[in-house]
Design an enzyme around this catalytic site. Structure first.
Site, PDB file in Angstrom:
ATOM      1  N   CYS A   1       0.873  -1.187   0.031  1.00 23.10           N
ATOM      2  CA  CYS A   1      -0.144  -0.068   0.067  1.00 23.10           C
ATOM      3  C   CYS A   1       0.989   1.158   0.123  1.00 23.10           C
ATOM      4  CB  CYS A   1      -0.890   0.119   1.126  1.00 23.10           C
ATOM      5  SG  CYS A   1      -1.919  -1.339   1.498  1.00 23.10           S
ATOM      6  N   GLY A   2       0.852   2.002  -1.139  1.00 18.05           N
ATOM      7  CA  GLY A   2       1.758   3.158  -1.095  1.00 18.05           C
ATOM      8  C   GLY A   2       3.131   3.007  -1.954  1.00 18.05           C
TER       9      GLY A   2
ATOM     10  N   VAL B   1       9.341   5.488   0.104  1.00 20.24           N
ATOM     11  CA  VAL B   1       9.657   4.323   1.073  1.00 20.24           C
ATOM     12  C   VAL B   1       9.107   3.085   0.257  1.00 20.24           C
ATOM     13  CG1 VAL B   1       9.127   3.034   3.111  1.00 20.24           C
ATOM     14  CG2 VAL B   1       9.313   5.581   3.213  1.00 20.24           C
TER      15      VAL B   1
ATOM     16  N   VAL C   1       9.137   3.246  14.492  1.00 18.72           N
ATOM     17  CA  VAL C   1       9.661   3.716  15.649  1.00 18.72           C
ATOM     18  C   VAL C   1      10.797   4.621  15.486  1.00 18.72           C
ATOM     19  CG1 VAL C   1      10.507   3.264  18.011  1.00 18.72           C
ATOM     20  CG2 VAL C   1       8.445   2.312  17.312  1.00 18.72           C
TER      21      VAL C   1
ATOM     22  N   ILE D   1      16.768   2.007  13.130  1.00 16.83           N
ATOM     23  CA  ILE D   1      17.384   1.389  14.245  1.00 16.83           C
ATOM     24  C   ILE D   1      16.275   0.009  14.463  1.00 16.83           C
ATOM     25  CG2 ILE D   1      17.830   1.395  16.451  1.00 16.83           C
ATOM     26  CD1 ILE D   1      18.084   4.483  16.251  1.00 16.83           C
TER      27      ILE D   1
ATOM     28  N   ASP E   1       5.298  13.587  19.217  1.00 13.68           N
ATOM     29  CA  ASP E   1       5.839  12.370  18.445  1.00 13.68           C
ATOM     30  C   ASP E   1       6.722  11.332  19.050  1.00 13.68           C
ATOM     31  OD1 ASP E   1       6.413  11.395  15.345  1.00 13.68           O
ATOM     32  OD2 ASP E   1       8.372  11.722  16.574  1.00 13.68           O
TER      33      ASP E   1
ATOM     34  N   LYS F   1       6.113   7.159  20.014  1.00 18.66           N
ATOM     35  CA  LYS F   1       7.060   6.081  20.042  1.00 18.66           C
ATOM     36  C   LYS F   1       7.546   5.375  21.181  1.00 18.66           C
ATOM     37  CE  LYS F   1       9.047   8.372  16.062  1.00 18.66           C
ATOM     38  NZ  LYS F   1      10.161   9.520  15.619  1.00 18.66           N
TER      39      LYS F   1
END
Lengths: 430, 430
Positions: free
Chosen positions: B9-10, B14, B132, B136, B201, B205
């Site tokens: 989706c998309g 990315v 997140v 990493i 934000d 996370k």
């Protein structure tokens, strides 16, 4: 669902830790692997010794055959140490199609490539993450990362003893020898510290990392090693005044298919994440093409961190058995090993020399460097320690190692240069 | 062996990265998962748009049903963003027994707990590591580590925008507003920076991290949040003169089964590894009972790091399908959420106040603190910015938040105290 049985070689502090983790985290481990992991046999020297953990007395044996030739055992977990005898034992286990988890870096540095190939032929896994940097899952991270990225450079502080010594020398302005003695009395250095202090332990680990990252067969002999014994307080304090921290850094890099692996004292900018890794801690900095810079930091040794890493490796082995992908996890060499020549090795250098303090000295020196097309980012000149001498400290721009060596050779021929006191790699900045 | 089919989706930066990685690393991915991963459908807004990657035109669709209701698709990879509509789409996918990989932290912060439960009921995985901290692999590391260790505390720099701003304020001695403008013009901050700058934000996370680490159901409302808007140059410079760096730190800790989750400006000793995390980089520091201190450092965002994380998650999902352990990977809440009271929250504090510069002032102030059993590690007194005033900067020993609040309340009632200029948490030292 078939449970997985393991044979544990060794019941020291790490082995005891493994037994405890398998017991205390039974449910989580089953959740994560889809099966139960049971200890079937434990190889020890003395079955009657009092143990710090509750175990079934029937597990204990002094006979390695009860593990490596036992048809009920799927995985051998080796945490007893030793090189050649242990190697024979693991070879036998692999020939019997048993997977292996080991925390033994000395063994892996010497026999690793042979064992990995033997494992591959038998469709078995060998996992050895605990051998490289105790509590840091660096081999797994490299290996997982490799599946979707391309690693260009690794910089690591992979020896806790030397990092402890350099930290004390830097923060407390002490000399190498007294700090080494202190480290020995605290248990951070061995009675015979040679392997740590000369950089050999770090070189073994860098070999394991480089082989994995670049999918080549790089041997310990391919690693250029120099240790920390000659680093002086003056080196540290000049480095500091120029904004750098001296660390023993293992470097593995690849350019155009050619690799360089070295372990050497290296000046890092104070603000570089590796410059801040203190005491006995380890850290590995990885440059990947897609992900960019990542760093993994943690305890480099210690029985519980190591036991935790061993159990994590064991869980991966168990998952792979169940996935039918054993023997694929660690990438076997795919490329011909091509080492960089000195002319291909580019970095900056810190050079410190004692010169005669007379007219024209500086010009003679700069002529030598400009003949080799070497230019400088930073230059310090100060009065020398004895009358009539001066000290010059320089940091070059990016040059090849060949340019450095040529320059040093020509400097030695100048009568005004009394001695080159030290020269170190400078890395970790643009 | 059945290949695994995905619906993507998309197809922004990315999504394009995911397509490229799946193509360029096809063999490695097969080695690591034991199967092939094929794209079957891609949900886009415009099937005719020119794309930066070679794709099969038949994959493209504007109809989500061709993905979530497609019996051939095993895994939905969601990299398109959006909250409520996207949530409906993912719910539908889960009800159709499709596994999910998402890079969408806004969605996960709002609907994560519901989606995780729905996934569990359907024996499906949801992996959201990319949401997140971009590059990493922190959720996976926590989740793997948890299988054999117990996490006691997490400290994280998990927002790149605020870390960039604080780095510039600290290193270049600039004020908040001009640095924010600069960050916006460089693309490191959004046009509306509220969610970053106010700490929301980061709080989202930290909620995801805390739920996983402590196996509880902690909601965004349980997180105490304060942002960086009020941090002044004076705060930064006083902190520096006492040996500290100010960072926006997310903290999640557990003691005696009670948890605390907060995001707040925090003073860290300059030599703490988190203090050295600069610019837009993220890092997460984890304290485990067995392993001790580990840290994961890397880019917090960026399309290639995020795409790499998405593919790593996808590979885990695929392995779990083949292992028959889907739905177990992320630990569902096992403990009742118990939040610490202010009396249970222990840390050190930095307190800065303006007082009247008259005889007895200092004694009155220290009386207030000693009434609350608050003692100090460091105290600075300096002339104030206006005549007749003085400025006092203090760092306490470990005290409870309740002790802090009581002290501040009593200070406000002293006529000699003009104002409490700032108070911040101090963490990361013994």
């Amino acid at each position: 669902m078939k449970e997985i049985n393991i044979g544990l070689c060794g019941l020291g502090t790490v082995g005891t830790g493994v037994v405890k983790i398998l017991k205390n985290h039974k449910d989580e481990i089953k959740h994560k692997t889809g099966t139960e992991i049971s200890i079937r046999k434990i190889l020890v020297n003395d079955v009657h010794k009092k143990r710090d953990v509750v175990i079934n007395q029937e597990w204990l044996t002094t006979d390695a055959n009860e593990l490596v030739n036992n048809p009920d055992i799927d995985v051998i977990v080796e945490v007893m140490g030793g090189i050649d005898d242990t190697n024979l034992l693991l070879e036998q286990a692999l020939n019997n199609k048993k997977h292996i988890v080991t925390a033994n870096k000395d063994l892996m540095a010497v026999h690793g490539q042979k064992l990995l190939k033997l494992a591959k032929r038998n469709n078995c896994d060998i996992f050895y993450d605990a051998s490289v940097a105790g509590g840091i899952p660096i081999l797994r991270s490299l290996s997982d990362g490799l599946a979707s990225d391309k690693i260009q450079k690794i910089m690591g502080i992979v020896n806790g003893t030397t990092n402890y010594i350099l930290t004390k020398m830097t923060d407390e302005q002490k000399a190498f020898e007294p700090v080494l003695k202190e480290a020995q009395s605290l248990g951070f250095a061995e009675a015979d510290p040679t392997s740590d202090v000369e950089g050999l332990d770090a070189a073994r680990k860098m070999t394991l990392l480089a082989n994995l990252a670049f999918k080549m067969e790089i041997s310990l002999d391919d690693v250029e090693v120099s240790g920390i014994r000659d680093i002086s307080q003056e080196d540290i304090s000049f480095a500091r005044s120029l904004g750098y921290t001296i660390k023993l850094i293992g470097i593995a890099s690849i350019n155009g298919g050619k690799v360089e692996v070295s372990v050497e004292p290296t000046l890092l900018p104070n603000e570089h994440p590796l410059a801040q890794v203190k005491n006995e801690y380890n850290a590995v900095y990885v440059y990947g093409e897609a992900v960019g810079e990542t760093m993994f930091y943690g305890p480099g040794a210690g029985s519980m961190p190591t036991a935790t890493a061993v159990v994590s490796d064991l869980m991966e082995v168990v998952k792979n058995i169940r996935l039918g992908i054993s023997g694929n996890s660690y990438i076997s060499p795919q490329y011909r090993t091509q080492l960089k020549e000195n002319a291909d090795k580019y970095t900056k250098y810190f050079i410190r020399m004692e010169v005669s303090d007379e007219a024209g000295t500086f010009q003679k020196i700069t002529n030598v460097f400009s003949d080799q097309q070497v230019s400088f980012a930073k230059i310090l000149q100060l009065p020398g320690s004895t009358k009539g001498t001066a000290e010059i400290v320089m940091v070059t721009h990016q040059i090849s190692k060949q340019q450095l060596l040529n320059s040093l050779e020509n400097l030695y021929q100048l009568s005004v240069v009394n001695k080159i006191i030290s020269n170190y790699r400078v890395d970790g900045e643009e």
